[in-house]
Design an enzyme around this catalytic site. Structure first.
Site, short mmCIF file in Angstrom:
data_model
loop_
_atom_site.label_atom_id
_atom_site.label_comp_id
_atom_site.label_asym_id
_atom_site.label_seq_id
_atom_site.Cartn_x
_atom_site.Cartn_y
_atom_site.Cartn_z
N GLY B 128 0.92 -1.19 0.22
CA GLY B 128 -0.28 -0.36 0.23
C GLY B 128 0.94 1.30 -0.17
O GLY B 128 1.09 1.59 0.99
N SER B 130 1.21 3.93 -2.96
CA SER B 130 0.89 4.86 -4.05
C SER B 130 -0.84 5.23 -3.91
O SER B 130 -1.55 4.64 -3.64
CB SER B 130 1.10 4.92 -5.80
OG SER B 130 1.74 4.19 -5.96
N GLU B 245 13.77 -4.25 -3.75
CA GLU B 245 12.95 -4.98 -4.89
C GLU B 245 13.77 -4.97 -6.12
O GLU B 245 13.68 -5.64 -6.70
CB GLU B 245 12.62 -3.60 -5.23
CG GLU B 245 11.24 -4.16 -5.97
CD GLU B 245 9.85 -2.71 -5.50
OE1 GLU B 245 10.31 -1.96 -5.25
OE2 GLU B 245 9.18 -3.54 -6.65
N SER B 376 8.36 5.29 -12.66
CA SER B 376 8.31 5.81 -13.57
C SER B 376 9.48 5.57 -14.12
O SER B 376 10.78 5.98 -13.73
CB SER B 376 7.55 6.06 -14.04
OG SER B 376 8.54 7.69 -13.91
N ASN B 377 10.26 5.21 -15.59
CA ASN B 377 11.44 5.47 -16.47
C ASN B 377 11.88 7.25 -16.36
O ASN B 377 12.92 7.40 -15.98
CB ASN B 377 11.11 5.03 -17.60
CG ASN B 377 11.14 3.59 -17.83
OD1 ASN B 377 10.70 2.84 -16.73
ND2 ASN B 377 11.78 2.41 -18.66
N GLU B 378 10.63 7.48 -15.96
CA GLU B 378 11.14 9.02 -15.90
C GLU B 378 11.44 9.96 -14.65
O GLU B 378 13.01 10.53 -14.60
CB GLU B 378 9.42 10.66 -16.61
CG GLU B 378 8.87 10.10 -17.85
CD GLU B 378 8.35 9.48 -17.62
OE1 GLU B 378 8.32 8.11 -17.19
OE2 GLU B 378 8.38 9.02 -19.23
#
Lengths: 372, 391, 372, 391
Positions: B128, B130, B245, B376-378
């Protein structure tokens, strides 16, 4: 050189847009998408009432005869609306096939019924292994008394499940024939499909399907059908462009309102530049829609194919880039079923694959490069 | 410098292969091969139990907690072999995510209770993190936990919770202090999913799947004993977790499996009368992605080697995440391109259309998530710019 | 699995780097670049004194026998230094060709002279139309008494102008022969070239060039030469990687110091993300240098070629992307002759084209894909 | 909607073609074709004079100043035909840049003196904008002009001055006030290059060419009468100029010419025993860039049409600039790729190596400037994001 639209054209666009804005919102469409049938006969009738199903029927046959530009504008609106009903399949492609290949009697029999929305027809042409050239199909027609017997298989025919009549292409001793086959003809099996963009289609098997003497439209339709399909691809390009406009607009709006780190994500330069690239590709796609529209009825097949295949390739690439980036910029929300973006994304993916994939049209363009 | 595995590593690989050959149930293997997720709920614990019987339930755990104490290289080999054998992926949330946090920061009671249950697949864990307003900017999370005696009372909403519909436990980041910097007032709670006040609503994804959820907490009472470590120190634990991770963040094995499948598809599909594998343009695309994958495999081994030389896992993981996800997405694109118009088929009830329809197009749609979720890749590029390039 | 370097390897790297840092600064190199000869015999002698010209000569032949990893590290440093001297041409490729194909007498005659820097040799193999496969050349050797007569043409042979001896490949009845031809032999013409990266090369014409019985190295060298060239490409990859490291470092430093709008341009997210992508490609390129180095002496030609061609392709693509973006991020300064960046950029462009272009190696990889 | 040119436009095109066939000197045409810049200093004025004799010296000028008063469409046709005929490009600094500013903001004296001289190629103009510290951030420029009686005294340095080594006049942005916002205190001066105190140092570019310069101003005295418009209002004039520089910003004609050359090269070069044009991977690249160019041609016409409908030239020019420069760079890449290893040849004195060596590789190197100069493509993307997307 003139990039304006005349009043009639503008009216067609406005009519279609206004109707879809009121009758085809996200929720309304979503219900149809989830329904058993996957489309609405009521919407279909309303499109007919607005005259939109007659848009590509010549005036002499009782239609509007709006020409490629009119078709483009309506298709752009139906693409923007992510229309599930068989506008492109029945009102453009099948209709145009009958207009071009049908006898007076066949035209008189079918066109009014298609224009009124009473009947739906689809072209069943592509096969699992066929290419862009019309004569790469293997379905066969053999004479049987006055009529013909058709055998073969057609692949992923959009809107076939709801069609009253299929226009089946088949090889025979005269070349490529086009045969009107009622949907309930014995020996014809429709394996229903849901396509990736939520539309309904069917794989079709033809096992010794008997049709009568009046089923055949024209003699060898190779050349005419190539024109029908190019006209259809031009409209499909306009449809994709409508979806592109919608998905980019949604992305820009999302990036203005979605905040992270205390500021709208649209304020991040890396995302700004990506959206600038999306806009550039959108405008280039628009130009290619215009090009395809301008040439899709050219008598010269080389110029016609160059414009149409070229548009399919460039718009296909724009669809890939803009679609993927729109999902990416929406973050997790782009992955859900709940916003415009994923539905537009799937419509654009389908565009890449339909009526000859981007790769197939690229190969076609390469052939012309050599010939030039 | 020697890129090859040594004999011990090769022997280990053979041992893993033999195990997979003998112990991975055929039905499960088949489902993974077909991309059939319908038995997730049963298959994942079942496979975890099989691994655990062999002592391999948690490749990265030290012996003291029941792990095999494998080297990173062994873990890498294990992940690749499992993927290539079509074994189900282990559920990361327990074994790879909450467990390392518990081992480092959990109380002895938490360790003794939870860790064996994770190993034995007795608890299904989910995450839990986001929230609707907190995606890339995780520290802005708002789900509140207020002390009330020896309980926290939790209120708020979490989103993008993966497979929580099957979960027994959730580990959550919650706000226990709103005064200082956002990173400061966050705590790390373990919450029993059966606690009253929790509701789960699956979110339908663009491919039609239900693999993520929204979770609401409405006055959910959580014992203080279920807080990991110190109050308001949760951000530290979350960052520690993030570092762990990332062992398999590049997903080399899964990419290799899908590349193998792509090549098989391209060999079997004809275009213009010859196999697609012989068509120069398409073959070029395969070669290009294959080379990127080969390079990334070596890059991954380099990171593993550096870690073994006592370098802590660092921002290099962002390189692995970016390139690995891009490669996997590219492979799924190429699978769809290989199928051409047949890839349009999303569903055709009751027919056998072969192994790739509609698996390939579903995978293409589903894997768009790779570059969005998990940082995210950004965000990963921001990390590279700031931590490695120091811009 | 081990990515460390042993002490000897590390020493080779340090030695080369230290020497070039002191003797081969931007200004020093620029003078050489602009000089008539385009290189420095003094630098060459110093490289020899440091033992670097013997790095790829086996110990049994009096060399260092540093193996592929040692060669990689030295080449990485010479690439980083943008070395103009014929290290790769003479000390790696021609040397290795003699090691592999030469008789004891030929080895004894040539290797000490090459190691000491007294003599320079280059392999003259590629032709304007030849491909990656060794046997696609058309230069011919015909017997003449005890010796041979060579006729044909070789294309863009790096460092041929400064070579004392050319190792010319030619077809004859035994397959592909390798012939030692002194630079001043009659009938041999060297048309001097400056290459895009500022190095010196020559197009070579061979008109009835007569060589003696002892000129031939080995019998059919097809297989051996393929190994020599793959070993050379692996070193070339390392050379390119050195230039890539230098150009990226320069770009990052420039973006930290160059200010526009009151802030360093490296603070703009769009540029940050681009540099992140450059770093990713650099690290992927590094991995492929390691791969090529590990396999460039494989006896199995399939595994060897896969690694070497694969590295050439991926590093070639990295060279294109990183090189172009480095120039772009330097703005106008990237366009000038005055900074490292343009010189690295041209070295990288040359890398893309030398020893089989990226496209040629891609085609080679495709062949293996089919065979697999 | 009609994409085709109308009959009048087609007639105009024929007229231009006939003119180019009759009046463009063969030696000049040949040099342009070979990318030989050695006669720039003579060819450019010579061609300008020929154009001017025909009344076409300034396609965009109104009749009152000696222009032909062509429509934007005619100008577009003219630029394309000139490029396809290998005519030298007109020098933009006079005809397209300073002239529109003089017409709009210049004094009658300035107009009467300078405009006819520009038309007749009596003056060679160059531009003094960028400075070492002011590239993309032009407004931060520091070159100072201080009033001293009826002269300004100019001190400072300009960079990236194109072809100023041949120039008679330079138009400069200079700082006349340092107090307020940087944009405020800028003035627009016309400076005679023969004035004492000006020194020009050519900057060698990466392709070995000398086409840009550094210019130093050391107490250069410029009559106040040579200031255009008001003091401190120069930024306004510069922005106005920018809008006018953009007529041919996409460079469609030059791209078409280089694409034509690329196709000819690919038809003539053999690879593996057949023309490169028939090699699928390379042919695909040609097709892709050809389609982008076709689309951009239409996009350009759309912008022209919109302007003719009384829309002012807007940020759409940034789209044309970005895509046009990317297409040209791509074509130069493909020319080099087509040549393969032979493209390595940068110089081989005294030999005839054909039309493409070393022209192609020089063009590849030189054209890297396109995405940097004239407002870098990064700046153009900022403009799109801010002005069109309103982000």
């Amino acid at each position: 050189m003139d990039f304006s639209f005349n009043d009639e054209q503008q009216m067609l666009l406005d009519t279609t847009q206004r109707f879809l804005a009121s009758a085809y919102g996200f929720e309304q469409r979503h219900k149809l998408l989830e329904s058993e049938a996957g489309w609405s006969r009521e919407i279909w009738s309303q499109l007919a009432e607005l005259g939109l199903l007659a848009v590509d029927i010549p005036e002499v046959d009782g239609g509007i005869g709006a020409g490629p530009v009119g078709v483009m504008l309506v298709a752009q609106a139906t693409g923007h609306g992510l229309l599930l009903e068989p506008f492109l399949s029945s009102a453009i492609i099948a209709t145009d096939a009958i207009v071009r290949c049908g006898s007076d009697a066949q035209r008189a029999r079918w066109l009014p019924a298609l224009a009124s929305g009473e009947r739906i027809a689809v072209l069943a042409h592509e096969e699992a292994q066929s290419g862009i050239a019309i004569d790469t199909i293997t379905t066969r027609a053999t004479r049987s008394g006055e009529g013909w017997i058709l055998s073969g298989a057609k692949s992923v025919v959009y809107h076939a499940p709801m069609a009253d009549m299929l226009l089946v292409t088949a090889r025979d001793d005269q070349g490529i024939g086009l045969f009107a086959v009622p949907g309930d003809t014995q020996g014809l099996t429709r394996h229903p499909l849901r396509t990736v963009d939520g539309q309904r289609a069917a794989d079709i098997e033809l096992e010794n399907v008997e049709v009568g003497a009046d089923a055949r439209l024209g003699a060898d339709v190779t050349a005419a059908l190539a024109e029908v399909i190019d006209n259809g691809i031009a409209a499909l390009c306009a449809d994709a462009f409508g979806a592109l406009e919608r998905i980019l607009k949604a992305t820009i709006e999302y990036s203005r309102s979605r905040k992270q780190f205390g500021v709208p994500i649209g304020s991040f330069q890396a995302l700004q530049h990506r959206m600038a690239d999306m806009l550039i590709q959108l405008e280039q796609a628009r130009s290619m829609v215009y090009l395809a529209t301008s040439h899709c009825r050219d008598a010269d097949p080389v110029a016609r194919r160059a414009a149409v295949s070229g548009a399919k390739v460039l718009i296909g690439k724009a669809a890939r880039f803009i679609g993927q980036q729109a999902v990416q910029l929406h973050g997790g929300m782009g992955m859900t079923d709940e916003l415009d973006v994923s539905h537009c994304f799937k419509r654009l993916l389908a565009f890449e694959l339909r009526f000859g994939s981007t790769d197939a049209h690229l190969a076609d363009c390469r052939q012309r490069l050599r010939a030039a | 410098m020697d890129l090859a595995f040594n004999q011990a590593e090769l022997d280990f690989r053979d041992e893993v292969r033999a195990f997979l050959r003998d112990k991975l149930p055929a039905d499960m293997r088949r489902r993974v091969h077909l991309g059939d997720h319908s038995h997730f709920r049963e298959d994942i614990p079942r496979w975890q139990k099989i691994l655990n019987e062999r002592g391999w339930g948690a490749p990265a755990w030290p012996v003291e907690f029941g792990g095999p104490d494998w080297s990173k290289t062994q873990q890498f080999i294990f992940e690749i072999e499992c993927a290539l054998a079509d074994a189900p992926a282990q559920l990361a949330f327990g074994v790879k995510m909450v467990a390392p946090v518990l081992m480092r920061f959990g109380s002895p009671e938490q360790q003794q209770y939870f860790l064996p249950r994770i190993l034995a697949a007795e608890d299904w864990w989910c995450q839990g993190y986001s929230e609707p307003g907190s995606g890339s900017d995780l520290a802005s999370l708002k789900t509140k936990a207020e002390l009330d005696g020896d309980h926290y009372v939790v209120n708020g909403q979490k989103v993008w919770n993966t497979l929580g519909q099957f979960a027994d436990w959730i580990f959550c980041l919650v706000r226990t202090d709103s005064s200082g910097k956002p990173q400061r007032g966050i705590s790390f709670l373990l919450i029993d999913m059966k606690t009253p006040g929790i509701s789960v609503r699956p979110t339908r994804l663009l491919d039609g799947s239900y693999e993520v959820n929204e979770i609401w907490f409405d006055n959910v009472r959580v014992p203080v004993a279920n807080r990991v470590g110190d109050e308001n120190a949760g951000w530290t634990y979350a960052k520690y977790l993030l570092g762990h991770e990332r062992t398999n963040i590049a997903g080399i094995g899964a990419c290799q499996r899908e590349l193998r499948r792509l090549k098989q598809m391209a060999a079997g599909i004809e275009r213009d009368g010859r196999p697609l594998l012989e068509e120069a343009v398409f073959a070029t695309r395969i070669v290009e992605v294959e080379l990127e994958l080969k390079a990334l495999e070596i890059t991954n081994l380099r990171v593993i080697f550096a870690e073994a030389q006592n370098h802590a896992p660092g921002p290099e993981a962002s390189i692995l995440k970016i390139r690995g996800t891009e490669i996997m997405q590219r492979i799924t694109e190429l699978q769809v391109e290989a199928l051409g118009a047949r890839a349009l088929i999303a569903e055709s009830p009751g027919r056998d259309l072969g192994e790739d329809l509609p698996r390939a197009v579903e995978a293409y749609l589903n894997q768009r998530k790779l570059t969005i979720f998990g940082g995210s890749n950004e965000i990963q590029r921001n990390i590279i710019a700031q931590m490695i390039l120091q811009l």
